[in-house]
Design an enzyme around this catalytic site. Structure first.
Site, mmCIF file in Angstrom:
data_model
loop_
_atom_site.group_PDB
_atom_site.id
_atom_site.type_symbol
_atom_site.label_atom_id
_atom_site.label_comp_id
_atom_site.label_asym_id
_atom_site.label_seq_id
_atom_site.Cartn_x
_atom_site.Cartn_y
_atom_site.Cartn_z
ATOM 1 N N GLY A 69 0.887 -1.180 0.037
ATOM 2 C CA GLY A 69 0.011 0.004 0.169
ATOM 3 C C GLY A 69 0.970 1.405 -0.065
ATOM 4 O O GLY A 69 0.622 2.158 -0.786
ATOM 5 N N ASN A 149 -6.838 5.141 9.110
ATOM 6 C CA ASN A 149 -6.428 3.970 9.863
ATOM 7 C C ASN A 149 -6.215 4.073 11.500
ATOM 8 O O ASN A 149 -6.340 3.028 12.196
ATOM 9 C CB ASN A 149 -5.178 3.696 9.372
ATOM 10 C CG ASN A 149 -4.106 4.641 9.319
ATOM 11 O OD1 ASN A 149 -4.232 5.465 8.789
ATOM 12 N ND2 ASN A 149 -3.061 4.265 9.946
ATOM 13 N N HIS A 199 -2.542 -6.983 2.526
ATOM 14 C CA HIS A 199 -2.266 -7.796 3.975
ATOM 15 C C HIS A 199 -3.430 -7.113 4.930
ATOM 16 O O HIS A 199 -3.491 -7.654 5.930
ATOM 17 C CB HIS A 199 -0.972 -7.651 4.405
ATOM 18 C CG HIS A 199 -0.516 -6.240 5.001
ATOM 19 N ND1 HIS A 199 -0.555 -5.837 6.239
ATOM 20 C CD2 HIS A 199 -0.169 -5.430 4.342
ATOM 21 C CE1 HIS A 199 -0.109 -4.691 6.432
ATOM 22 N NE2 HIS A 199 0.041 -4.133 5.316
ATOM 23 N N THR A 235 10.237 -8.644 -11.958
ATOM 24 C CA THR A 235 9.589 -9.657 -12.015
ATOM 25 C C THR A 235 8.472 -9.636 -10.893
ATOM 26 O O THR A 235 8.674 -9.432 -9.835
ATOM 27 C CB THR A 235 10.668 -10.900 -11.646
ATOM 28 O OG1 THR A 235 11.652 -10.810 -12.864
ATOM 29 C CG2 THR A 235 9.718 -12.302 -12.227
ATOM 30 N N CYS A 323 3.054 2.187 13.206
ATOM 31 C CA CYS A 323 4.297 2.892 12.697
ATOM 32 C C CYS A 323 4.678 3.726 13.979
ATOM 33 O O CYS A 323 5.670 4.105 14.207
ATOM 34 C CB CYS A 323 4.221 3.889 11.493
ATOM 35 S SG CYS A 323 3.215 2.980 10.227
HETATM 36 C C1 LIG Z 1 -1.513 0.011 6.088
HETATM 37 C C2 LIG Z 1 -1.642 1.324 5.464
HETATM 38 C C3 LIG Z 1 -0.888 1.615 4.435
HETATM 39 C C4 LIG Z 1 0.369 1.236 4.055
HETATM 40 O O1 LIG Z 1 0.148 -0.291 3.524
HETATM 41 P P1 LIG Z 1 1.462 -1.198 3.501
HETATM 42 O O2 LIG Z 1 0.965 -2.054 2.651
HETATM 43 O O3 LIG Z 1 1.548 -1.691 4.912
HETATM 44 O O4 LIG Z 1 2.311 -0.371 2.944
HETATM 45 C C5 LIG Z 1 -1.253 2.796 3.779
HETATM 46 N N1 LIG Z 1 -2.368 3.678 4.209
HETATM 47 C C6 LIG Z 1 -3.108 3.321 5.309
HETATM 48 C C7 LIG Z 1 -4.498 4.077 5.395
HETATM 49 C C8 LIG Z 1 -2.860 2.115 5.839
HETATM 50 O O5 LIG Z 1 -3.790 1.701 6.862
#
Ligand SMILES: *Cc1c(COP(=O)(O)O)cnc(C)c1O
Length: 392
Positions: A69, A149, A199, A235, A323
């Site tokens: 993400g 989040n 994930h 890849t 984080c």
């Molecule tokens: C978890 C998250 C991300 C980052 O995604 P990853 O696949 O862990 O890098 C970005 N934005 C929000 C809102 C998230 O909750």
């Protein structure tokens, strides 16, 4: 163990793992090669692309698989900024974005771009009118997250998107937390770019996707081979991509039913905690919020201490984002909604998922008030508040 940290990550669904396994074993061909082994890997990716595209109302050519993400957010923001540098260098975002967005914008600032980070209201809502007011002639991109989040607040994305469309500004939304929680359709949302991550939806870690509306110019982040329609070299993570496709398929099959149950349980957590824990309040918007996130600030304790108590009891929860936990900085999201540093330190996020049960919620609600009371008994903040007559 009771897992209440589904906004940080989710358990890979066994069916997702099952779909991935062949591509980690017999179907190991490089999708760019010519023989049949390779074409089967290619077909796996192509099927996943179809699954992801149709789930959000996009066409296959508009989905790029990425490594996370975070990469999707970085690609959307830097990709547009670099591609449109001749047109302008002004970007609009909000102060409550994920660090993948905030730091991508911060990096661009060092390259001479100008970034306006809009403040949300006390519920974490970024008003569409604020965005409209901030757009200038040299604005090339608006990036506002679909849902937050940490506090779960959802933004008026369709409304913001309509404004951007009318003003001819590219609009990106980080929808990582929203996928599978609320219906998402890229046309209804008026977005040009949308970031997802596997994930967070019971898929594997290390795979994401970026929706890119047909015709949107992006300078690529990763140079090299011609993979992903020449938009991302390297890849492909075939098994991961297949897993993301399967995860989305499961959302389509059972997501709505799951979410009704999860929303009910989350409602119980919100009501129960606010009722049973004194000097505690819900953070984020009371209604415009994700159905699976219960977030609070609990006065006169440290969130970290509470997480440790819960962990010893077998309950995984979080204090804001994964984080920032582990660092002493309070959440930038809570601060942006007007919380003081002291209050923000007492944050607790309970994020529910597919595997949670009524028993999980009952156990949490039975345990939490006692933990808070014990932590307060040791807290100088509580002592001080008592002396001042603020609490009893
Ligand atoms: C978890 C998250 C991300 C980052 O995604 P990853 O696949 O862990 O890098 C970005 N934005 C929000 C809102 C998230 O909750």
């Amino acid at each position: 163990m009771i897992y209440f940290d589904n906004a940080a990550t989710t358990r890979t669904d066994p069916q997702v793992l099952g779909a991935m396994l062949p591509y980690l074993q017999d179907e190991f061909g490089n999708p760019s090669s010519v023989y049949q082994l390779a074409s089967r890997a290619r077909a796996g990716i192509s099927y996943a692309r179809e699954q992801v595209a149709s789930y959000i109302g996009a066409s296959e050519g508009e989905i790029i698989f990425t490594g996370s993400g975070s990469e999707s957010d970085n690609y959307a923001i830097k990709g547009v900024a670099w591609a449109l540098a001749d047109k302008g260098k002004h970007i609009i975002t909000s102060g409550i974005e994920h660090h993948a967005v905030l730091d991508a914008c911060g990096g661009l600032q060092k390259q001479g771009y100008e970034v306006t980070a809009l403040d949300p209201d006390e519920y974490g809502v970024v008003a569409a009118e604020r965005v409209a007011e901030a757009i200038r002639d040299d604005t090339i991109l608006v990036s506002i997250m679909h849902s937050n989040n940490e506090i779960g607040t959802m933004q008026p994305i369709a409304e913001i998107g309509a404004i951007c469309k009318q003003r001819g500004v590219i609009f990106h939304t980080d929808a990582v937390q929203s996928v599978g929680k609320v219906p998402l359709n890229v046309d209804e949302l008026n977005v040009d770019l949308l970031a997802m991550s596997a994930h967070k939806i019971y898929g594997p870690k290390g795979v994401g996707a970026l929706y890119v509306r047909k015709g949107t110019k992006l300078t690529r982040l990763i140079d090299g081979g011609g993979q992903e329609m020449r938009r991302r070299a390297g890849t492909e993570n075939v098994a991961g991509i297949v897993g993301m496709g399967k995860a989305v398929e499961l959302l389509r099959e059972r997501g709505e039913q799951d979410m009704q149950r999860i929303a009910r349980l989350t409602g119980q957590v919100i009501e129960g905690v606010v009722e049973k824990v004194p000097y505690c309040r819900l953070t984020g918007h009371p209604e415009k919020r994700l159905p699976n996130i219960a977030s609070f600030v609990i006065r006169y304790i440290e969130g970290e201490g509470m997480l440790l108590s819960l962990d010893l009891y077998g309950i995984c929860a979080s204090s804001g984002s994964a984080c920032t936990s582990g660092s002493l900085d309070p959440s930038h999201v809570l601060l942006a909604t007007g919380c003081s540093h002291e209050v923000a330190h007492g944050s607790l996020r309970v994020s529910l998922g597919r595997d949670n049960t009524q028993a999980d919620v009952d156990i949490l609600l039975a345990a939490l008030p006692g933990f808070v009371e014990r932590l307060r008994a040791m807290s100088p903040l509580w002592e001080d508040a008592k002396k001042k007559g603020l609490v009893s």
